[in-house]
Write an enzyme that holds these catalytic residues in place. Structure first.
Site, mmCIF file in Angstrom:
data_model
loop_
_atom_site.group_PDB
_atom_site.id
_atom_site.type_symbol
_atom_site.label_atom_id
_atom_site.label_comp_id
_atom_site.label_asym_id
_atom_site.label_seq_id
_atom_site.Cartn_x
_atom_site.Cartn_y
_atom_site.Cartn_z
ATOM 1 N N CYS B 114 0.808 -1.216 0.000
ATOM 2 C CA CYS B 114 0.000 0.000 0.000
ATOM 3 C C CYS B 114 0.848 1.276 0.000
ATOM 4 C CB CYS B 114 -0.952 -0.032 1.190
ATOM 5 S SG CYS B 114 -1.960 -1.539 1.189
ATOM 6 N N HIS B 253 -3.905 6.476 0.565
ATOM 7 C CA HIS B 253 -4.158 5.099 0.133
ATOM 8 C C HIS B 253 -5.565 4.694 0.569
ATOM 9 C CE1 HIS B 253 -4.191 0.818 -0.045
ATOM 10 N NE2 HIS B 253 -4.141 0.690 1.257
ATOM 11 N N ASN B 283 -9.651 -2.576 -1.708
ATOM 12 C CA ASN B 283 -8.251 -2.197 -1.518
ATOM 13 C C ASN B 283 -7.389 -2.922 -2.556
ATOM 14 O OD1 ASN B 283 -5.604 -1.859 -0.670
ATOM 15 N ND2 ASN B 283 -6.051 -2.191 1.495
#
Lengths: 81, 330
Positions: B114, B253, B283
């Site tokens: 991430c 993020h 995600n």
């Protein structure tokens, strides 16, 4: 920890866990509240940062498993003295 | 000489997985619970034979088609992913061939999750600034769904698959944004909190205690993020000579919408400065920030003069923050 500060904490917990405030007391443990699961812990971590400016070390995040444990963290951080 | 973003493209798998589909038959879970906890309404799931590199190649081809650029002008390919095609060779080498990039093009993988997009911008800017490269194709792509166990919905509900392509150049002509300073950081003591313990070299044969699936301690990740993002941005803005109040947009993020909103509140940032996106994607690791950029470009939300901070944080623990100024829309 005085009653007013405890009450504030329980209000914040009720809000972030989306549970009835009446279900929370100064002795409540995670096992008493279904929403106090792994995702509930995430909510509590962010609540402590937002409301008290307290960053919990990642190693200790899993220890936030009862109201007394949270009070201990806040007291150690000088937020409830 | 510095670094500029010239184009951004994204690609998603066709399959849409709803919350209802995901949690069917799993006690204690429902669509409403997933939405309330995470804000995710659905996610994109790659086909069994579809890899992260497939999505990266799709995104790159979209970028080439949209810009009409000469792919022979690319002299470096950076592939940021934790879903490689093979242990070896580097997936970027295979992508170089699939995209028919010149053989004089450097190609290498970046194993970051991430934090990967700011991390890659940090590296790309250094390469461009030094003159070691003039045009870089940055591909960020993940298929984390393949690492998730659908019996563990606390994790599986969060992740989706997707890829993005970003074109970076040292040439300011026609650029969308100027990439400024980046800072990256690492705290490997947190590695155990977001980990696939089995199936690689440390434990080649997965076991019950070391499965080949993503194990996440969400509270530890939240603790890490809450502390690190603030400190990281403080450091970045101090170096850039900026104040928090001067930043128009904080592009975090997109771990999940709920996480971003809680982080925003914990940092006491105005919500209107912190976009929340990908509720329909999930995600996608290092691809979330460029995907968000692509969608904001589509909506005309990236306007000249916009001062942005991009912040990525996650597995490692690893983090990266980049300052950028937007020069034009599309």
């Amino acid at each position: 920890m005085n009653a007013g500060a405890t009450n504030d904490l329980l209000n914040h917990l009720a809000e972030c866990l989306i549970v009835d405030r009446k279900r929370l007391s100064a002795e409540t443990a995670a096992g008493d509240i279904e929403a106090w699961d792994s995702m509930g812990l995430v909510e509590i971590v962010f609540m402590l940062q937002r409301e008290y400016g307290v960053s919990v070390p990642p190693e200790n995040a899993g220890k936030l498993n009862s109201v007394p444990a949270i009070i201990e963290v806040l007291t150690a951080a000088g937020k409830l003295a | 000489m510095t670094a500029y973003i010239h184009a951004v493209a994204m690609a998603l798998p066709e399959r849409v997985q709803s919350n209802s589909e995901l949690c069917a038959g799993v006690p204690g879970w429902s669509d409403e619970k997933i939405v309330a906890k995470t804000g995710i309404i659905s996610r994109r799931i790659s086909a069994p034979d579809e890899t992260a590199s497939d999505l990266a190649v799709q995104a790159a081809e979209k970028l080439f088609a949209a810009t009409g650029m000469d792919r022979n002008s690319i002299d470096a390919l950076m592939y940021c992913s934790q879903s490689p095609d093979y242990f070896l060779p580097a997936t970027s080498c295979l992508i170089q061939d699939r995209l028919q990039l010149p053989t004089l093009c450097a190609a290498f993988d970046i194993n970051q999750g991430c934090s990967g997009f700011p991390y890659s911008l940090w590296l790309a800017r250094a390469l461009l600034h030094s003159g070691s490269a003039r045009k870089i194709l940055l591909l960020t792509s993940e298929t984390y769904s393949k690492y998730c166990d659908n019996a563990d919905l606390g994790t599986a509900s969060l992740f989706g698959d997707g890829g993005a392509a970003t074109l970076l150049s040292s040439d300011p002509e026609g650029a969308l944004a100027e990439v400024g300073l980046s800072f990256c950081g690492t705290d490997g003591s947190g590695g155990k909190h977001l980990l696939i313990p089995g199936g690689c070299s440390r434990q080649a044969v997965p076991s019950e205690t070391a499965p080949r699936r993503l194990i996440m301690n969400g509270a530890a990740v939240a603790s890490f993020a809450a502390g690190t993002v603030k400190n990281g941005i403080d450091r970045l803005l101090t170096a850039a000579g900026k104040d928090w109040s001067e930043i128009d947009r904080f592009l975090f993020h997109q771990a999940n919408p709920g996480f971003v909103r809680r982080l925003t509140a914990a940092l006491h940032l105005p919500p209107e400065k912190v976009p929340v996106d990908l509720a329909d994607v999930g995600n996608t690791g290092s691809a979330t920030i460029p995907m968000m950029l692509r969608r904001q470009l589509d909506r005309g939300e990236l306007t000249p003069g916009l001062k942005c901070v991009m912040a990525g944080f996650g597995t490692g623990f690893s983090w990266g923050m980049t300052y950028a100024e937007w020069l034009r829309g599309e």
